[in-house]
Enzyme design. Structure first.
Site, mmCIF file in Angstrom:
data_model
loop_
_atom_site.group_PDB
_atom_site.id
_atom_site.type_symbol
_atom_site.label_atom_id
_atom_site.label_comp_id
_atom_site.label_asym_id
_atom_site.label_seq_id
_atom_site.Cartn_x
_atom_site.Cartn_y
_atom_site.Cartn_z
ATOM 1 C CB SER A 77 -0.921 -0.033 1.223
ATOM 2 O OG SER A 77 -1.710 1.136 1.304
ATOM 3 C CB SER A 78 1.144 4.317 -0.348
ATOM 4 O OG SER A 78 1.709 5.607 -0.181
ATOM 5 C CE1 TYR B 277 0.388 5.036 -5.433
ATOM 6 C CE2 TYR B 277 0.300 6.578 -3.593
ATOM 7 C CZ TYR B 277 0.902 5.509 -4.231
ATOM 8 O OH TYR B 277 1.997 4.903 -3.673
ATOM 9 C CE LYS C 8 -0.352 1.991 -3.955
ATOM 10 N NZ LYS C 8 0.087 0.644 -4.393
#
Length: 253
Positions: free
Chosen positions: A138-139, A152, A156
Site C-alpha cells: 500500500s502506501s 492513488y 491504497k
C-alpha cells in the site's frame, strides 16, 4: 537472523523496477525462485538476469496491469513453472496522477484489481504451501492527507482494508496476509524523480516533513517486505507495517 526462505517460490507483481524490483532481487539473494511481471520487456529481462545471478530460477512476463486476464495468466504460469507458490507480493501500481476520473479507473484496475486477481489465482497453490504468505504493498499516503486529493491515496487505503479481511479469511488455511505502507521513496524512474524537477516546491515540502530530510531507498523498503513474508515472521498476520522513516505524524495505537 535466518529468514528461512531458501527454496521458496515467490511471485512479485510490478517487480522490474523500484520497490518491487528490490523485493524481487532480495528474495533471490535469500535463495528463492522469483517470478515478476511488469510493463517493459527489457526491464523484465534485466531483472531476471539479476535474479538468476544468485543461482536461482526466474520467470517473467511483460503485461499491462489493467489487463486482468494477463495478470491471471502470469500467476498461473508462474505456479506451473515453479511447481507451486509460497509467497505472493502485490506491488503493481499506477502511481500518482490527479483527481481526474481517468486516474480513478486506472488506479482501480492496476493497484486494486491486479492484486485481487493475482490472489485469486494464487490461492489454490498457496494453501498447499507450508509457509504461505501474501504481502500487499500500500502506501503511507493511505494513512493521512497527502499532497492533494487523488485516486492513488484512496486505492491504497482500500488495499489495507482488503488485506486485513483476507488475513482473517485465510488464516485457517495457513496463509498469512500482511500489508506494507512505504513512505516517499526515491529510485531511478520514480515519480519523485520527476516531481523533483517539474514540481520542486512540492518535492522540497515533502522533504521538510521528513525527519531525516531524505527519502527512502527502495532496498530499505524491501528488507521489511521480505521479513514480513518470511517464516521468521510466522506469527505476524493481518498487520500493516508503515515504513516511512517517521514521515507520518499520527500515532498508531
Amino acid at each position: 537472523m535466518d529468514l528461512d526462505l531458501k527454496g521458496s517460490k515467490v511471485a512479485v507483481t510490478g517487480g522490474s523496477r523500484g520497490i518491487g524490483k528490490s523485493i524481487a532481487t532480495l528474495f533471490a539473494a535469500e535463495g528463492c525462485d522469483v517470478s515478476i511481471c511488469a510493463r517493459g520487456p527489457e526491464t523484465i529481462e534485466k531483472t531476471r538476469a539479476e535474479i538468476e545471478s544468485h543461482g536461482v530460477k526466474s520467470f517473467g512476463t511483460a503485461l499491462q496491469g489493467r489487463d486482468g486476464e494477463a495478470v491471471r495468466t502470469w500467476t498461473r504460469d508462474t505456479c506451473d513453472a515453479f511447481g507451486g507458490l509460497d509467497v505472493l507480493v502485490c506491488s503493481l501500481s499506477a502511481g500518482g496522477g490527479t483527481n481526474d476520473e481517468r486516474y480513478w479507473y486506472r488506479s482501480f484496475e492496476i493497484d486494486l484489481m491486479s492484486a485481487t486477481r493475482a490472489v485469486e489465482e494464487a490461492y489454490p497453490h498457496l494453501k498447499s504451501s507450508e509457509n504461505a504468505a501474501i504481502l500487499v504493498v500500500s502506501s503511507m499516503a493511505a494513512a493521512e492527507t497527502f499532497v492533494s486529493p487523488m485516486a492513488y491515496n484512496s486505492m491504497k487505503a482500500a488495499l489495507i482494508t482488503w488485506s486485513k479481511q483476507l488475513a482473517e479469511q485465510f488464516a485457517p488455511k495457513g496463509i498469512r496476509v500482511n500489508c506494507l505502507e512505504p513512505g516517499p521513496t526515491m529510485f531511478p524512474g520514480s515519480n519523485w524523480e520527476m516531481i523533483k524537477v517539474a514540481r520542486s516546491r512540492t518535492y522540497s515540502g515533502v522533504l521538510r516533513q521528513q525527519p531525516t530530510r531524505r527519502m527512502a531507498e527502495a532496498e530499505e523498503i524491501a528488507r521489511s517486505a521480505v521479513f514480513l513474508c518470511s517464516p521468521a515472521a510466522r506469527w505476524v498476520t493481518g498487520a500493516t507495517l508503515r515504513v516511512d522513516g517517521g514521515y507520518t505524524k499520527g500515532v498508531q495505537f
